[in-house]
Design an enzyme around this catalytic site. Sequence first.
Site, PDB file in Angstrom:
ATOM      1  N   LYS A 275       0.862  -1.182   0.000  1.00 51.96           N
ATOM      2  CA  LYS A 275       0.000   0.000   0.000  1.00 51.96           C
ATOM      3  C   LYS A 275       0.896   1.228   0.000  1.00 51.96           C
ATOM      4  O   LYS A 275       2.050   1.168   0.442  1.00 51.96           O
ATOM      5  CB  LYS A 275      -0.886   0.015   1.254  1.00 51.96           C
ATOM      6  CG  LYS A 275      -2.154   0.805   1.074  1.00 51.96           C
ATOM      7  CD  LYS A 275      -3.214   0.017   0.305  1.00 51.96           C
ATOM      8  CE  LYS A 275      -4.492   0.798   0.103  1.00 51.96           C
ATOM      9  NZ  LYS A 275      -5.568  -0.058  -0.407  1.00 51.96           N
TER      10      LYS A 275
HETATM   11  P1  NAD Z   1     -13.598   7.505  -2.940  1.00 54.72           P
HETATM   12  O1  NAD Z   1     -12.621   8.573  -2.635  1.00 54.72           O
HETATM   13  O2  NAD Z   1     -14.042   7.293  -4.358  1.00 54.72           O
HETATM   14  O3  NAD Z   1     -14.929   7.700  -2.059  1.00 54.72           O
HETATM   15  C1  NAD Z   1     -14.930   7.891  -0.686  1.00 54.72           C
HETATM   16  C2  NAD Z   1     -16.340   8.354  -0.306  1.00 54.72           C
HETATM   17  O4  NAD Z   1     -16.444   8.412   1.129  1.00 54.72           O
HETATM   18  C3  NAD Z   1     -16.712   9.745  -0.801  1.00 54.72           C
HETATM   19  O5  NAD Z   1     -18.054   9.734  -1.222  1.00 54.72           O
HETATM   20  C4  NAD Z   1     -16.576  10.621   0.435  1.00 54.72           C
HETATM   21  O6  NAD Z   1     -17.359  11.788   0.389  1.00 54.72           O
HETATM   22  C5  NAD Z   1     -17.050   9.636   1.476  1.00 54.72           C
HETATM   23  N1  NAD Z   1     -16.698  10.012   2.850  1.00 54.72           N
HETATM   24  C6  NAD Z   1     -15.564  10.525   3.328  1.00 54.72           C
HETATM   25  N2  NAD Z   1     -15.681  10.757   4.644  1.00 54.72           N
HETATM   26  C7  NAD Z   1     -16.931  10.369   4.999  1.00 54.72           C
HETATM   27  C8  NAD Z   1     -17.662  10.355   6.211  1.00 54.72           C
HETATM   28  N3  NAD Z   1     -17.107  10.768   7.341  1.00 54.72           N
HETATM   29  N4  NAD Z   1     -18.937   9.890   6.204  1.00 54.72           N
HETATM   30  C9  NAD Z   1     -19.503   9.459   5.064  1.00 54.72           C
HETATM   31  N5  NAD Z   1     -18.859   9.441   3.875  1.00 54.72           N
HETATM   32  C10 NAD Z   1     -17.599   9.900   3.857  1.00 54.72           C
HETATM   33  O7  NAD Z   1     -12.948   6.163  -2.342  1.00 54.72           O
HETATM   34  P2  NAD Z   1     -13.307   4.662  -2.730  1.00 54.72           P
HETATM   35  O8  NAD Z   1     -12.346   4.216  -3.780  1.00 54.72           O
HETATM   36  O9  NAD Z   1     -14.753   4.509  -2.934  1.00 54.72           O
HETATM   37  O10 NAD Z   1     -12.848   3.919  -1.384  1.00 54.72           O
HETATM   38  C11 NAD Z   1     -13.676   3.847  -0.238  1.00 54.72           C
HETATM   39  C12 NAD Z   1     -13.150   2.762   0.674  1.00 54.72           C
HETATM   40  O11 NAD Z   1     -13.111   1.527  -0.030  1.00 54.72           O
HETATM   41  C13 NAD Z   1     -11.729   2.963   1.232  1.00 54.72           C
HETATM   42  O12 NAD Z   1     -11.658   2.395   2.514  1.00 54.72           O
HETATM   43  C14 NAD Z   1     -10.884   2.149   0.268  1.00 54.72           C
HETATM   44  O13 NAD Z   1      -9.661   1.745   0.872  1.00 54.72           O
HETATM   45  C15 NAD Z   1     -11.809   0.973   0.048  1.00 54.72           C
HETATM   46  N6  NAD Z   1     -11.541   0.207  -1.177  1.00 54.72           N
HETATM   47  C16 NAD Z   1     -11.556   0.799  -2.413  1.00 54.72           C
HETATM   48  C17 NAD Z   1     -11.340   0.015  -3.537  1.00 54.72           C
HETATM   49  C18 NAD Z   1     -11.433   0.590  -4.917  1.00 54.72           C
HETATM   50  O14 NAD Z   1     -11.354  -0.195  -5.887  1.00 54.72           O
HETATM   51  N7  NAD Z   1     -11.650   1.874  -5.097  1.00 54.72           N
HETATM   52  C19 NAD Z   1     -11.043  -1.355  -3.399  1.00 54.72           C
HETATM   53  C20 NAD Z   1     -11.040  -1.918  -2.130  1.00 54.72           C
HETATM   54  C21 NAD Z   1     -11.294  -1.126  -1.026  1.00 54.72           C
END
Ligand code: NAD
Length: 431
Positions: free
Chosen positions: A121
């Site tokens: 990471k």
């Molecule tokens: P992203 O940046 O696209 O979206 C994050 C979302 O969370 C946004 O809508 C933001 O406004 C919201 N957010 C932030 N703080 C918040 C709060 N306090 N309350 C409610 N909503 C809040 O990120 P993502 O890629 O969707 O990733 C989200 C999670 O999923 C992370 O933990 C990431 O590690 C995990 N993840 C992502 C992927 C991927 O393929 N993108 C894969 C596995 C895991």
Amino acid sequence: MTMAPQDLIRPDKDTFLGEENPFEAMMSRFDYAAQKLSLDPGLYKVLRSPEKQIIVSIPIVRDSGEVEVFTGYRVLYNTSRGPAKGGIRFDTNVTLDEVKALAAWMTWKCAVVNIPFGGSKGGVICDPFQLSNGELERITRRYTAAIFEILGPDSDVPAPDVNTNERVMAWIMDTYSMHKRHTVTAVVTGKPVEMGGSLGRREATGRGCMLVTREALKRLRMPIEGTRVAVQGFGNVGSVTAQLMEQLGLKIVAVSDKSGGLYNPDGLRIRELIQHVRQKRFLADYKEADHIGRDEILTLDCDVLVPAALENVITSKNANDIKAKIICEGANGPTTANADKILEQKGVFVIPDILANAGGVTVSYFEWVQDRGGFFWDEPTVNQRLERIMVESFDDVAGMAGRHGINLRIGAYMLAIERVAAVHRLRGMYA
Ligand code: NAD
């Protein structure tokens, strides 16, 4: 004399900060799973130590002409099963402990879905919302150059994570390729499709969440039609999960993002919300639903809760108030170890992050395979192969949990640790 893992003294134990320290959250589950597996003490020591931790300074010239120095990390946790694989996040809250925990989770996640990758990471401490596009590009390129030696299709392959996207992956791929003097598409995944990305990658994590929730509903003999879902986070993972679950027949009654939450007991119109966020960025000023507090979503009356935003949102403080029967962890580390115990007592069925959100890394693996083979698959092929892996992995984890009388999270850790440990045993110790 051999010692049981629980008897070993962890040298860094005292430096842990408690419930919300992400590395501690990972380690406490790891310890329990290792103990259930009677993992031998030598392998326990190896598997609890990150292979490599890199800290770099990233100087860039701001648009104002001022020089600013950012801090970046890259952690390779374990590469015994193959090249390291893991996202890069840009966020003000990035810490080395967080990156270490996320790298470990990637190791276990790749092993749970049985793809030939280790875990890594990366992160840069910055606020991307306060940076121009040009500044973000300069940070990305300088960070890539700073960790150039460890990157590569055979050694370490980044992907998008919080606040990074296809655009950032394209810059990384270009910077790496310029240094290499030839185009290397397989150095990152989650790239734009035009330059070697995979069809279906953008939706893969959300699709995986939808698939494992469907399997959980089947196992718990709960209906699909009309089952009420609340989704925290409306970014890549949250919005796609909500959309695909809606298409499956579930009723999405609440969603939230950084700006607040929306609620409609008759079901929100997800396609419309996605359009809204595309234009206005945040959910806050959407008019066609009731507005709720940002954190209220977690304890709302619903059947399925999908935390898909951040770590440590379900803790010992609010776990008792959770009403959902199923939690599908779209985010990494949304539930603390203390909250796990409370949820288990309440009988909540938790689909753990290292299984629930593994769809993303699975299609990243497909992307890497397609780049290396120079032969690209159509979207139905990608989705079909993803479905097979997610369903099989769900069954493997549920099988392990059932055999040992434990919850799915510890089942997933046991499956992963067993698979990584088996490779270490076969490879032996190089000294
Ligand atoms: P992203 O940046 O696209 O979206 C994050 C979302 O969370 C946004 O809508 C933001 O406004 C919201 N957010 C932030 N703080 C918040 C709060 N306090 N309350 C409610 N909503 C809040 O990120 P993502 O890629 O969707 O990733 C989200 C999670 O999923 C992370 O933990 C990431 O590690 C995990 N993840 C992502 C992927 C991927 O393929 N993108 C894969 C596995 C895991």
